[in-house]
Design an enzyme around this catalytic site. Structure first.
Site, PDB file in Angstrom:
ATOM      1  N   ASP A   1       3.518   7.378   3.684  1.00  0.00           N
ATOM      2  CA  ASP A   1       3.284   6.079   2.905  1.00  0.00           C
ATOM      3  C   ASP A   1       3.997   4.843   3.159  1.00  0.00           C
ATOM      4  O   ASP A   1       5.254   4.932   2.652  1.00  0.00           O
ATOM      5  CB  ASP A   1       3.133   6.785   0.672  1.00  0.00           C
ATOM      6  CG  ASP A   1       3.270   5.280   0.899  1.00  0.00           C
ATOM      7  OD1 ASP A   1       3.265   4.423   0.724  1.00  0.00           O
ATOM      8  OD2 ASP A   1       3.167   5.485  -0.836  1.00  0.00           O
TER       9      ASP A   1
ATOM     10  N   PHE B   1       6.572   7.028  -4.744  1.00  0.00           N
ATOM     11  CA  PHE B   1       5.840   5.878  -6.344  1.00  0.00           C
ATOM     12  C   PHE B   1       4.911   7.217  -6.245  1.00  0.00           C
ATOM     13  O   PHE B   1       4.462   7.588  -6.630  1.00  0.00           O
ATOM     14  CB  PHE B   1       5.193   5.276  -5.668  1.00  0.00           C
ATOM     15  CG  PHE B   1       4.644   3.640  -6.462  1.00  0.00           C
ATOM     16  CD1 PHE B   1       5.297   3.497  -6.410  1.00  0.00           C
ATOM     17  CD2 PHE B   1       2.870   4.234  -6.411  1.00  0.00           C
ATOM     18  CE1 PHE B   1       4.579   1.675  -7.010  1.00  0.00           C
ATOM     19  CE2 PHE B   1       2.265   3.363  -7.445  1.00  0.00           C
ATOM     20  CZ  PHE B   1       3.273   2.186  -7.745  1.00  0.00           C
TER      21      PHE B   1
ATOM     22  N   TYR C   1      -0.734  -5.936   0.395  1.00  0.00           N
ATOM     23  CA  TYR C   1      -0.540  -7.009  -0.563  1.00  0.00           C
ATOM     24  C   TYR C   1       0.633  -7.387  -0.807  1.00  0.00           C
ATOM     25  O   TYR C   1       1.362  -8.020  -1.552  1.00  0.00           O
ATOM     26  CB  TYR C   1      -1.102  -7.239  -1.727  1.00  0.00           C
ATOM     27  CG  TYR C   1      -0.750  -5.384  -2.990  1.00  0.00           C
ATOM     28  CD1 TYR C   1       0.300  -4.854  -3.221  1.00  0.00           C
ATOM     29  CD2 TYR C   1      -2.456  -4.520  -2.743  1.00  0.00           C
ATOM     30  CE1 TYR C   1       0.086  -3.380  -3.117  1.00  0.00           C
ATOM     31  CE2 TYR C   1      -2.444  -2.876  -3.105  1.00  0.00           C
ATOM     32  CZ  TYR C   1      -0.368  -2.541  -3.819  1.00  0.00           C
ATOM     33  OH  TYR C   1      -0.915  -1.938  -4.180  1.00  0.00           O
ATOM     34  N   LYS C   2       1.378  -6.678   0.291  1.00  0.00           N
ATOM     35  CA  LYS C   2       3.413  -6.844   0.006  1.00  0.00           C
ATOM     36  C   LYS C   2       3.476  -6.920   0.914  1.00  0.00           C
ATOM     37  O   LYS C   2       2.831  -8.547   1.216  1.00  0.00           O
ATOM     38  CB  LYS C   2       4.175  -5.526  -0.087  1.00  0.00           C
ATOM     39  CG  LYS C   2       3.688  -4.628  -1.763  1.00  0.00           C
ATOM     40  CD  LYS C   2       4.267  -3.369  -1.855  1.00  0.00           C
ATOM     41  CE  LYS C   2       3.959  -2.200  -2.355  1.00  0.00           C
ATOM     42  NZ  LYS C   2       3.746  -2.078  -3.681  1.00  0.00           N
TER      43      LYS C   2
ATOM     44  N   ARG D   1      15.062  -5.123  -7.542  1.00  0.00           N
ATOM     45  CA  ARG D   1      15.178  -5.275  -6.835  1.00  0.00           C
ATOM     46  C   ARG D   1      14.785  -6.530  -5.666  1.00  0.00           C
ATOM     47  O   ARG D   1      13.832  -7.167  -6.389  1.00  0.00           O
ATOM     48  CB  ARG D   1      13.442  -4.529  -6.218  1.00  0.00           C
ATOM     49  CG  ARG D   1      13.340  -3.108  -6.863  1.00  0.00           C
ATOM     50  CD  ARG D   1      12.010  -2.569  -6.018  1.00  0.00           C
ATOM     51  NE  ARG D   1      10.920  -3.013  -6.930  1.00  0.00           N
ATOM     52  CZ  ARG D   1       9.770  -2.128  -6.787  1.00  0.00           C
ATOM     53  NH1 ARG D   1       9.930  -1.372  -5.513  1.00  0.00           N
ATOM     54  NH2 ARG D   1       8.915  -3.088  -6.673  1.00  0.00           N
TER      55      ARG D   1
HETATM   56  C1  LIG Z   1       4.882   3.084  -1.812  1.00  0.00           C
HETATM   57  C2  LIG Z   1       3.640   2.721  -3.092  1.00  0.00           C
HETATM   58  N1  LIG Z   1       2.400   3.799  -3.330  1.00  0.00           N
HETATM   59  C3  LIG Z   1       1.488   3.644  -3.502  1.00  0.00           C
HETATM   60  C4  LIG Z   1       1.369   2.491  -4.189  1.00  0.00           C
HETATM   61  C5  LIG Z   1       0.160   2.164  -5.128  1.00  0.00           C
HETATM   62  O1  LIG Z   1      -0.441   2.285  -4.349  1.00  0.00           O
HETATM   63  P1  LIG Z   1      -2.184   1.191  -4.610  1.00  0.00           P
HETATM   64  O2  LIG Z   1      -2.283   0.650  -5.722  1.00  0.00           O
HETATM   65  O3  LIG Z   1      -2.802   0.311  -3.375  1.00  0.00           O
HETATM   66  O4  LIG Z   1      -3.086   2.216  -5.187  1.00  0.00           O
HETATM   67  C6  LIG Z   1       2.457   1.539  -4.682  1.00  0.00           C
HETATM   68  C7  LIG Z   1       1.726   0.439  -4.888  1.00  0.00           C
HETATM   69  O5  LIG Z   1       2.477  -0.418  -5.113  1.00  0.00           O
HETATM   70  C8  LIG Z   1       3.852   1.650  -3.969  1.00  0.00           C
HETATM   71  O6  LIG Z   1       4.355   0.628  -3.890  1.00  0.00           O
END
Ligand SMILES: Cc1ncc(COP(=O)(O)O)c(C=O)c1O
Length: 404
Positions: free
Chosen positions: A196, A128, A221-222, A363
């Site tokens: 992560d 990500f 939030y997921k 997805r």
């Molecule tokens: C794998 C992953 N890492 C990091 C993030 C970013 O998270 P945040 O916006 O809470 O910093 C996301 C957001 O969807 C994500 O899917």
């Protein structure tokens, strides 16, 4: 842990009858929607909505500043952390709910700089993007090196003894990392891994203690249903927490914030990675939502996820779709299609919510507490229909929205 996917709608309905994990009544989902986007924004639970209402109308509007004490606002983060801990194989003192994933990755990677044999920070190129943005800006601030590694080659990068930021489940492909093997390689090379967990926690098997993990961050939030923008969390193993310093040391990580001391004394455990005033309305929603996981056996949860994803992947493959395969899959199924965006839009019109990641990935996410095998079967029937009738080719489905 395997659950063989049903081979007909009838078999799917029969499988649902023996499903002890179904908590659908706890969720405020619209009845005409099959929700396959728990990997992006988990649905609301009824008790979280009630808690937000109560916190806003009673605790905030009526209780005012007294609510920090009277409504237990100061304990909310610790309570939510305690509920997340068993879902990731951690002790409550090893988890703290705070900030966003991006900020937490920065804090953990910065803290890890003094533990790793070399201070290089590496991110695989298919992670990500925020993970790499954070690593690069940290490296430039710390005067050290940022490096990228090709997809799935992070294990080799560990040989250099640096810091690897690595997803437990890849956000696009759903590939699951072998955390045990990664941690063994890290230990052998004096490297550190910052995991992560965003796409893993709440729907897949996670045992950070058994994996020997030191550091991790994830979102709520997921699959944890905390609500849009709810705060993330950090995991810091008790083996190392006392030796680490939060690079954004703030008063909420202080052992006695209301002593207003000039000197910084960190809280024990992971809580030292808290920084500033927590978002109380979000935290209230999160803490309530997490109660849906109470009494849930993580292994059973992961087994059902496996069954749901296996069913979707099998049906998608039988339609001739290009399903991204990997040695082990998280809680979503990724399908590559040049018309992926339009297909997702056409599905939404039929009540099946999925999402799209550029350039070509559909997805479909499978959260085990509110999805049934029958719903997945029906969703795949609708996908098949959208493809056979080529409905997705209608011009309106090609118009890109801001959020995909
Ligand atoms: C794998 C992953 N890492 C990091 C993030 C970013 O998270 P945040 O916006 O809470 O910093 C996301 C957001 O969807 C994500 O899917």
């Amino acid at each position: 842990m395997d659950t063989a996917p049903p081979q007909s709608l009838h078999a799917a309905i029969a499988q649902d009858r023996t499903d002890h994990l179904n908590r659908t009544p706890a969720f405020a989902l619209p009845p005409d929607v099959i929700y396959l986007v728990g990997h992006s924004l988990g649905p609301a639970t009824h008790n979280a909505l009630a808690q937000v209402q109560d916190t806003a109308v009673k605790a905030w509007a009526q209780g005012l500043v007294r609510s920090w004490n009277d409504a237990g606002w100061m304990d909310l983060a610790a309570n939510a952390s305690g509920r997340i801990a068993p879902l990731i194989g951690a002790k409550p003192s090893e988890v703290t709910v705070t900030d966003s994933v991006s900020v937490n990755l920065f804090k953990l990677a910065a803290a890890a700089l003094k533990l790793a044999r070399t201070p290089t920070i590496v991110v695989e190129t298919d992670e990500f993007p925020t993970d790499a943005y954070v690593a690069e800006s940290l490296a430039s601030l710390a005067g050290t090196r940022f490096g990228t590694a090709p997809p799935e080659s992070g294990m080799d990068a560990l040989e250099k003894g640096g810091i690897l930021i690595k997803s437990a489940v890849n956000y696009r492909t759903a590939a699951r990392a072998d955390m045990l093997a990664f941690e063994a390689a890290a230990r052998a090379n004096g490297a550190q891994i910052v995991w992560d967990l965003s796409h893993a926690a709440g729907a897949t098997w996670l045992d950070l203690t058994a994996a020997g993990a030191n550091l991790a961050a994830g979102c709520t939030y997921k699959y944890l249903n905390g609500g849009p923008g709810s705060p993330g969390y950090v995991f810091v193993s008790e083996r190392i927490s006392e030796s680490l310093r939060n690079p954004i040391a703030g008063w909420f990580g202080h052992a006695d914030p209301f002593a207003f001391e000039p000197a910084y004394t960190p809280l024990p455990g992971a809580a030292r990675f808290s920084t500033g005033t927590p978002p109380i309305l979000s935290l209230a929603a999160l803490e309530a939502a997490l109660s849906v996981f109470e009494g849930i056996d993580s292994a059973a949860l992961a087994a059902k996820t496996h069954g749901l994803t296996a069913l979707a992947a099998q049906r998608a493959a039988s339609m001739g779709l290009n399903v991204i395969q990997s040695h082990s899959r998280g809680a979503h199924v990724a399908i590559q299609h040049t018309d992926g965006y339009a297909i997702v839009k056409a599905l939404a019109e039929r009540g099946v919510l999925a999402d799209f990641r550029t350039p070509d990935t559909i997805r479909l996410g499978f959260a085990p507490l509110y999805l049934s095998f029958a719903q997945v079967w029906r969703a795949m029937d609708i996908l098949q229909d959208v493809l056979t009738t080529e409905t997705f080719k209608q011009a309106r489905f090609g118009l890109r929205a801001k959020v995909t």
